[in-house]
Design a protein around this motif. Structure first.
Motif, mmCIF file in Angstrom:
data_model
loop_
_atom_site.group_PDB
_atom_site.id
_atom_site.type_symbol
_atom_site.label_atom_id
_atom_site.label_comp_id
_atom_site.label_asym_id
_atom_site.label_seq_id
_atom_site.Cartn_x
_atom_site.Cartn_y
_atom_site.Cartn_z
ATOM 1 N N LEU A 41 -8.584 -21.388 -30.917
ATOM 2 C CA LEU A 41 -8.462 -22.572 -30.076
ATOM 3 C C LEU A 41 -8.382 -22.194 -28.604
ATOM 4 O O LEU A 41 -9.048 -22.799 -27.749
ATOM 5 N N ASN A 42 -7.583 -21.192 -28.299
ATOM 6 C CA ASN A 42 -7.445 -20.760 -26.911
ATOM 7 C C ASN A 42 -8.738 -20.157 -26.376
ATOM 8 O O ASN A 42 -9.129 -20.426 -25.229
ATOM 9 N N ILE A 43 -9.419 -19.348 -27.180
ATOM 10 C CA ILE A 43 -10.677 -18.744 -26.730
ATOM 11 C C ILE A 43 -11.705 -19.826 -26.428
ATOM 12 O O ILE A 43 -12.427 -19.752 -25.417
ATOM 13 N N LYS A 44 -11.787 -20.846 -27.280
ATOM 14 C CA LYS A 44 -12.727 -21.939 -27.038
ATOM 15 C C LYS A 44 -12.356 -22.701 -25.762
ATOM 16 O O LYS A 44 -13.230 -23.140 -25.013
ATOM 17 N N PHE A 45 -11.057 -22.853 -25.531
ATOM 18 C CA PHE A 45 -10.617 -23.513 -24.303
ATOM 19 C C PHE A 45 -11.017 -22.697 -23.075
ATOM 20 O O PHE A 45 -11.535 -23.237 -22.093
ATOM 21 N N LEU A 59 -0.202 -26.370 -31.807
ATOM 22 C CA LEU A 59 -1.310 -25.561 -31.305
ATOM 23 C C LEU A 59 -1.789 -26.033 -29.941
ATOM 24 O O LEU A 59 -2.175 -25.220 -29.095
ATOM 25 N N GLN A 60 -1.791 -27.338 -29.709
ATOM 26 C CA GLN A 60 -2.336 -27.857 -28.462
ATOM 27 C C GLN A 60 -1.497 -27.466 -27.252
ATOM 28 O O GLN A 60 -1.959 -27.529 -26.127
ATOM 29 N N ASP A 61 -0.256 -27.092 -27.481
ATOM 30 C CA ASP A 61 0.646 -26.761 -26.379
ATOM 31 C C ASP A 61 0.758 -25.268 -26.123
ATOM 32 O O ASP A 61 1.299 -24.849 -25.116
ATOM 33 N N ASN A 62 0.247 -24.444 -27.030
ATOM 34 C CA ASN A 62 0.528 -23.017 -26.946
ATOM 35 C C ASN A 62 -0.498 -22.244 -26.143
ATOM 36 O O ASN A 62 -1.701 -22.448 -26.261
ATOM 37 N N ARG A 63 -0.019 -21.322 -25.321
ATOM 38 C CA ARG A 63 -0.870 -20.424 -24.554
ATOM 39 C C ARG A 63 -0.767 -19.024 -25.147
ATOM 40 O O ARG A 63 0.289 -18.627 -25.610
ATOM 41 N N LEU A 64 -1.842 -18.294 -25.079
ATOM 42 C CA LEU A 64 -1.769 -16.898 -25.486
ATOM 43 C C LEU A 64 -0.913 -16.128 -24.492
ATOM 44 O O LEU A 64 -0.886 -16.433 -23.301
ATOM 45 N N SER A 111 -9.606 -29.084 -30.519
ATOM 46 C CA SER A 111 -8.688 -28.867 -31.638
ATOM 47 C C SER A 111 -8.903 -29.834 -32.784
ATOM 48 O O SER A 111 -8.269 -29.697 -33.827
ATOM 49 N N SER A 112 -9.797 -30.819 -32.640
ATOM 50 C CA SER A 112 -9.981 -31.813 -33.690
ATOM 51 C C SER A 112 -10.422 -31.172 -35.004
ATOM 52 O O SER A 112 -10.143 -31.684 -36.079
ATOM 53 N N ASP A 113 -11.096 -30.031 -34.930
ATOM 54 C CA ASP A 113 -11.553 -29.342 -36.144
ATOM 55 C C ASP A 113 -10.395 -28.805 -36.969
ATOM 56 O O ASP A 113 -10.567 -28.459 -38.149
ATOM 57 N N TYR A 114 -9.204 -28.696 -36.347
ATOM 58 C CA TYR A 114 -8.080 -28.078 -37.047
ATOM 59 C C TYR A 114 -7.066 -29.107 -37.537
ATOM 60 O O TYR A 114 -6.037 -28.733 -38.067
ATOM 61 N N GLU A 115 -7.398 -30.382 -37.318
ATOM 62 C CA GLU A 115 -6.438 -31.429 -37.738
ATOM 63 C C GLU A 115 -6.378 -31.488 -39.267
ATOM 64 O O GLU A 115 -7.367 -31.333 -39.939
ATOM 65 N N LEU A 125 -0.854 -16.036 -41.039
ATOM 66 C CA LEU A 125 -2.074 -15.425 -40.515
ATOM 67 C C LEU A 125 -3.076 -16.496 -40.090
ATOM 68 O O LEU A 125 -3.692 -16.399 -39.020
ATOM 69 N N LYS A 126 -3.230 -17.514 -40.923
ATOM 70 C CA LYS A 126 -4.180 -18.579 -40.614
ATOM 71 C C LYS A 126 -3.780 -19.323 -39.345
ATOM 72 O O LYS A 126 -4.620 -19.618 -38.488
ATOM 73 N N THR A 127 -2.481 -19.609 -39.199
ATOM 74 C CA THR A 127 -2.001 -20.331 -38.021
ATOM 75 C C THR A 127 -2.206 -19.515 -36.750
ATOM 76 O O THR A 127 -2.660 -20.035 -35.726
ATOM 77 N N ALA A 128 -1.882 -18.228 -36.816
ATOM 78 C CA ALA A 128 -2.026 -17.369 -35.641
ATOM 79 C C ALA A 128 -3.490 -17.241 -35.226
ATOM 80 O O ALA A 128 -3.821 -17.308 -34.034
ATOM 81 N N LEU A 129 -4.388 -17.067 -36.181
ATOM 82 C CA LEU A 129 -5.808 -16.926 -35.865
ATOM 83 C C LEU A 129 -6.414 -18.244 -35.383
ATOM 84 O O LEU A 129 -7.301 -18.251 -34.531
ATOM 85 N N THR A 130 -5.924 -19.354 -35.911
ATOM 86 C CA THR A 130 -6.381 -20.658 -35.440
ATOM 87 C C THR A 130 -5.997 -20.859 -33.985
ATOM 88 O O THR A 130 -6.781 -21.356 -33.171
ATOM 89 N N ASN A 131 -4.766 -20.460 -33.644
ATOM 90 C CA ASN A 131 -4.319 -20.576 -32.256
ATOM 91 C C ASN A 131 -5.162 -19.707 -31.329
ATOM 92 O O ASN A 131 -5.535 -20.124 -30.233
#
Length: 210
Positions: A45-49, A127-132, A206-210, A36-42
């Motif tokens: 990240l995408n929304i911020k992008f 995470l940096q490579d994934n698109r919704l 994404s630096s906040d999620y490292e 759940l945490k990984t999916a919501l982080t992704n």
């Protein structure tokens, strides 16, 4: 037309992005919590992008694609019921488009809106490579629709013929503004360059999620 509401509303939110099914329940609560945490982080990240993108530049590129490739905007999906060809779903709030091809444009777009992606498919390693996925979004996230009927499209030989035409359209649009995950027709060099551009654009976010 009457919208088919997925549970949770007509627009994507953090609350309706994930629907936990019995298949997601594992003996380990920690494992489920991690997914759940990984999916919501992704998602975050995408929304911020998306928010970092320029709508003006996005719209300029969209207008170029629509004009050069003979797409027409529609406001009634019933006009393309049973019509095969290309379609563009526009998500103005996110500066994103999705380009698709279908035997029945109306039915395919409604399938995008009604699909709920399983949690396991929302969990990614990089995470940096994934698109919704376009299927994560909902009816009212799509703000404009453009179509180009293609009665000559050969679905029997897809993707050898029709798929190549779809790839050509995708390649005309900047990858930052396009939700398609396919790199069909791209050279290996072009694929690596596109991924590297996106990775660099996301590094500070994404630096906040490292």
């Amino acid at each position: 037309m009457k919208l088919r509401n997925k549970e949770g509303g007509f627009k994507l939110t953090f609350d309706n992005y994930i629907k936990i099914s019995n298949k997601d329940i594992t003996p380990s609560y920690e494992e489920l919590e991690s997914k759940l945490k990984t999916a919501l982080t992704n998602l975050d990240l995408n929304i911020k992008f998306f928010k970092s993108l320029s709508w003006g530049k996005f719209n300029d590129e969209l207008c170029k694609l629509v004009d050069s490739s003979n797409f027409d905007e529609i406001t009634d999906l019933n006009l393309v019921c049973g019509v095969k060809g290309f379609y563009i779903m526009v998500l103005d709030d996110y500066c994103q488009i999705y380009i698709g091809i279908a035997k029945n444009i109306r039915r395919r777009i409604r399938e995008h809106w009604s699909t709920q992606i399983p949690l396991n498919k929302l969990v990614v390693k990089h995470l940096q490579d994934n698109r919704l996925s376009i299927d994560s979004f909902r009816e009212l996230d799509t703000t404009r629709i453009f179509v180009r009927p293609c009665p000559e499209c050969d679905f029997d030989n897809y993707p050898l013929i029709s798929g190549n035409l779809e790839d050509q359209l995708i390649r005309q649009f900047p990858s930052d503004y396009c939700m398609n995950k396919s790199y069909g027709g791209w050279s290996l060099k072009e694929i690596l360059e596109a991924k590297e551009r996106r990775k660099k654009a996301l590094e500070s976010i994404s630096s906040d999620y490292e």
